[in-house]
Design an enzyme around this catalytic site. Structure first.
Site, mmCIF file in Angstrom:
data_model
loop_
_atom_site.group_PDB
_atom_site.id
_atom_site.type_symbol
_atom_site.label_atom_id
_atom_site.label_comp_id
_atom_site.label_asym_id
_atom_site.label_seq_id
_atom_site.Cartn_x
_atom_site.Cartn_y
_atom_site.Cartn_z
ATOM 1 N N GLU A 81 46.937 60.304 27.721
ATOM 2 C CA GLU A 81 47.667 59.020 27.440
ATOM 3 C C GLU A 81 48.940 59.059 26.882
ATOM 4 O OE1 GLU A 81 43.483 56.860 25.831
ATOM 5 O OE2 GLU A 81 45.401 56.941 24.601
ATOM 6 N N CYS A 106 54.990 57.338 22.505
ATOM 7 C CA CYS A 106 53.948 58.370 21.549
ATOM 8 C C CYS A 106 53.290 59.182 22.538
ATOM 9 C CB CYS A 106 52.882 57.157 21.036
ATOM 10 S SG CYS A 106 51.497 57.872 20.222
ATOM 11 N N CYS A 113 40.608 66.458 21.346
ATOM 12 C CA CYS A 113 41.245 67.102 19.996
ATOM 13 C C CYS A 113 39.874 67.713 19.406
ATOM 14 C CB CYS A 113 41.497 65.817 19.024
ATOM 15 S SG CYS A 113 42.086 66.720 17.454
ATOM 16 N N CYS A 117 38.201 63.640 13.672
ATOM 17 C CA CYS A 117 38.245 62.447 12.558
ATOM 18 C C CYS A 117 37.310 61.233 12.766
ATOM 19 C CB CYS A 117 39.623 61.908 12.510
ATOM 20 S SG CYS A 117 40.540 63.518 12.067
ATOM 21 N N CYS A 120 38.963 58.084 14.908
ATOM 22 C CA CYS A 120 39.719 58.279 15.906
ATOM 23 C C CYS A 120 39.056 58.477 17.280
ATOM 24 C CB CYS A 120 40.485 59.467 15.712
ATOM 25 S SG CYS A 120 41.568 59.956 16.795
ATOM 26 N N GLY A 163 45.437 64.503 20.329
ATOM 27 C CA GLY A 163 45.631 66.003 19.859
ATOM 28 C C GLY A 163 46.415 66.116 18.446
ATOM 29 N N SER A 195 53.374 64.239 13.841
ATOM 30 C CA SER A 195 52.217 63.983 12.867
ATOM 31 C C SER A 195 51.107 64.952 12.842
ATOM 32 C CB SER A 195 51.713 62.726 13.329
ATOM 33 O OG SER A 195 50.677 61.919 12.619
ATOM 34 N N HIS A 220 45.235 59.269 4.784
ATOM 35 C CA HIS A 220 44.204 58.249 4.874
ATOM 36 C C HIS A 220 43.205 58.307 3.747
ATOM 37 C CE1 HIS A 220 45.927 58.293 8.831
ATOM 38 N NE2 HIS A 220 45.198 59.203 9.544
ATOM 39 N N CYS A 335 44.688 55.614 19.547
ATOM 40 C CA CYS A 335 44.677 56.984 20.062
ATOM 41 C C CYS A 335 43.263 57.436 20.818
ATOM 42 C CB CYS A 335 44.527 57.959 18.606
ATOM 43 S SG CYS A 335 44.880 59.554 18.783
HETATM 44 N N1 SAH Z 1 46.377 64.796 15.101
HETATM 45 C C1 SAH Z 1 47.670 64.172 14.627
HETATM 46 C C2 SAH Z 1 48.263 63.276 15.600
HETATM 47 C C3 SAH Z 1 47.367 62.329 16.302
HETATM 48 S S1 SAH Z 1 46.765 60.673 15.665
HETATM 49 C C4 SAH Z 1 47.311 63.457 13.269
HETATM 50 O O1 SAH Z 1 46.193 63.078 12.769
HETATM 51 O O2 SAH Z 1 48.301 62.922 12.528
HETATM 52 C C5 SAH Z 1 48.363 59.866 15.246
HETATM 53 C C6 SAH Z 1 48.159 58.908 14.223
HETATM 54 O O3 SAH Z 1 47.067 57.754 14.716
HETATM 55 C C7 SAH Z 1 47.420 59.403 12.874
HETATM 56 O O4 SAH Z 1 48.029 58.859 11.805
HETATM 57 C C8 SAH Z 1 45.996 58.983 13.086
HETATM 58 O O5 SAH Z 1 45.399 58.999 12.036
HETATM 59 C C9 SAH Z 1 46.144 57.537 13.748
HETATM 60 N N2 SAH Z 1 45.095 57.039 14.155
HETATM 61 C C10 SAH Z 1 43.994 57.536 14.771
HETATM 62 N N3 SAH Z 1 42.761 56.590 15.047
HETATM 63 C C11 SAH Z 1 43.149 55.497 14.627
HETATM 64 C C12 SAH Z 1 42.791 54.318 14.676
HETATM 65 N N4 SAH Z 1 41.603 54.056 14.889
HETATM 66 N N5 SAH Z 1 43.490 53.192 14.225
HETATM 67 C C13 SAH Z 1 44.927 53.477 13.515
HETATM 68 N N6 SAH Z 1 45.425 54.506 13.669
HETATM 69 C C14 SAH Z 1 44.735 55.748 14.119
#
Ligand code: SAH
Length: 345
Positions: A81, A106, A113, A117, A120, A163, A195, A220, A335
């Protein structure tokens, strides 16, 4: 694939051909070499065979039309994406002058990945592979071509798609160099942001690059216990280790660092959490970006009143805070959500 391989296709050509091809690709934003009129027909045909530039994708546009999501199909049929976020100008005056018009792309750095998390969507799909340099560049070219039709340009690129960019460091930096190249796409280094969950080796390497790109850390949570629950990678890279690396990065680069903080209802959004966060974030060149949680199956987003209170506590204590508004509602813009829905990755 990288630019060196691309350049090799021009080994037998006169020197200026490569420049002409780069101009056609990155400036004129051609969709097929056939339309690169400055190049001889035989070369166009060869390029179409050896370095095709069509980008197969499906697009989805949000109701407010500010967000467009593209689902790109890679050569091995995997899908990734890329999201375009169109920020509205802040005032009518700047709108009339065409200032302030930001088009942020983006981009993804991996298919899936490995970090899993809990909040995510990408993590749920598991990990397939790293993206190649050219697969990262293509995501930007796709939207640059898309924007050209409405006479607009890509102004910012953020590695906040699928990722972990620092687990694919070399290819991410390779793509940034191509997109930053004056003879190519020519987007200024300050318009890129990476990021990361806080892969310390990546932060250390970036500090040594002579590139003025922006760094963002997905924090976070204000303590290791909670952060490890939300982000398993915290066991390997706990908060203190990350902040030490960030401090060193700031010492070397004198650049600001953003700390991303998703506001999740009753998980990380209490006054106590805010106060603990203050103790970590009260440093020069640190700033916190509060993000609305996009629903991905579990958790709820914090109500606006809670976010406001949280923000006030940080600000009162002298921490710089910005807020990221929700983009792309209705098109699964969080994401990884769209690929997850498509089912096949
Ligand atoms: N792996 C890297 C980049 C990808 S995520 C990282 O974690 O920074 C990019 C951003 O989107 C990160 O801040 C991540 O925490 C956030 N993100 C992931 N899932 C999300 C969600 N459900 N709602 C809002 N932000 C989210």
């Amino acid at each position: 694939m990288d630019l060196i391989q691309f350049q090799r296709l021009f080994d037998k050509e006169p020197g200026y051909r490569l420049e002409q091809a780069k101009k056609a690709l990155f400036h004129d934003l051609i969709q097929n070499w056939q339309t690169a009129k400055t190049l001889p027909l035989s070369l166009r045909e060869e390029l179409n065979k050896k370095w095709p530039i069509e980008i197969p994708a499906k697009t989805f546009i949000s109701k407010d039309r500010n967000t467009t999501k593209a689902l790109l199909t890679l050569k091995d049929d995997l899908k990734i994406e890329t999201v375009l976020m169109r920020h509205k100008p802040r005032s009518r005056a700047s709108s009339l002058q065409g200032r302030d018009k930001r088009n942020t792309i983006c981009v993804s750095s991996q298919v899936g990945c490995p970090l899993n998390c809990s909040f995510c969507a990408t993590g749920k799909m598991g990990f397939e592979r790293n993206l190649e340099v050219w697969e990262i560049v293509e995501q930007v070219l796709f939207f640059a071509r898309y924007l050209k039709k409405i006479k607009e340009k890509v102004t910012n690129i953020v590695f906040m798609g699928m990722g972990e960019p620092f687990l694919n460091y070399q290819n991410v930096l390779g793509a940034i160099r191509i997109l930053n190249d004056k003879e190519g796409f020519n987007l200024g280094a300050r318009h890129f942001s990476i990021s990361t969950v806080g892969i310390v080796e990546g932060i250390e390497k970036l500090a040594k690059e002579k590139l003025q790109i922006n760094l963002a850390i997905s924090l976070h949570a204000p303590n290791d216990e909670l952060r490890s629950k939300l982000m398993p990678i915290n066991k390997k890279y706990p908060i203190k280790k990350i902040l030490n690396a960030v401090d060193d990065y700031i010492k070397k680069t004198r650049r600001r660092v953003m700390f991303e903080y998703i506001m999740i209802k009753n998980v990380n959004d209490s006054e106590e959490h805010a106060k603990t966060l203050v103790r970590l974030m009260k440093k020069p060149l640190y700033f916190v970006n509060l993000i609305s949680y996009n629903f991905t199956g579990i958790f709820k987003s914090s109500p606006a009143s809670r976010i406001k209170k949280f923000k006030e506590i940080l600000e009162k204590e002298g921490v710089t805070v910005t807020q990221r508004y929700r983009f792309g509602e209705g098109i699964e813009a969080a994401c990884g959500q769209l690929v997850a829905k498509d089912g096949r990755k």
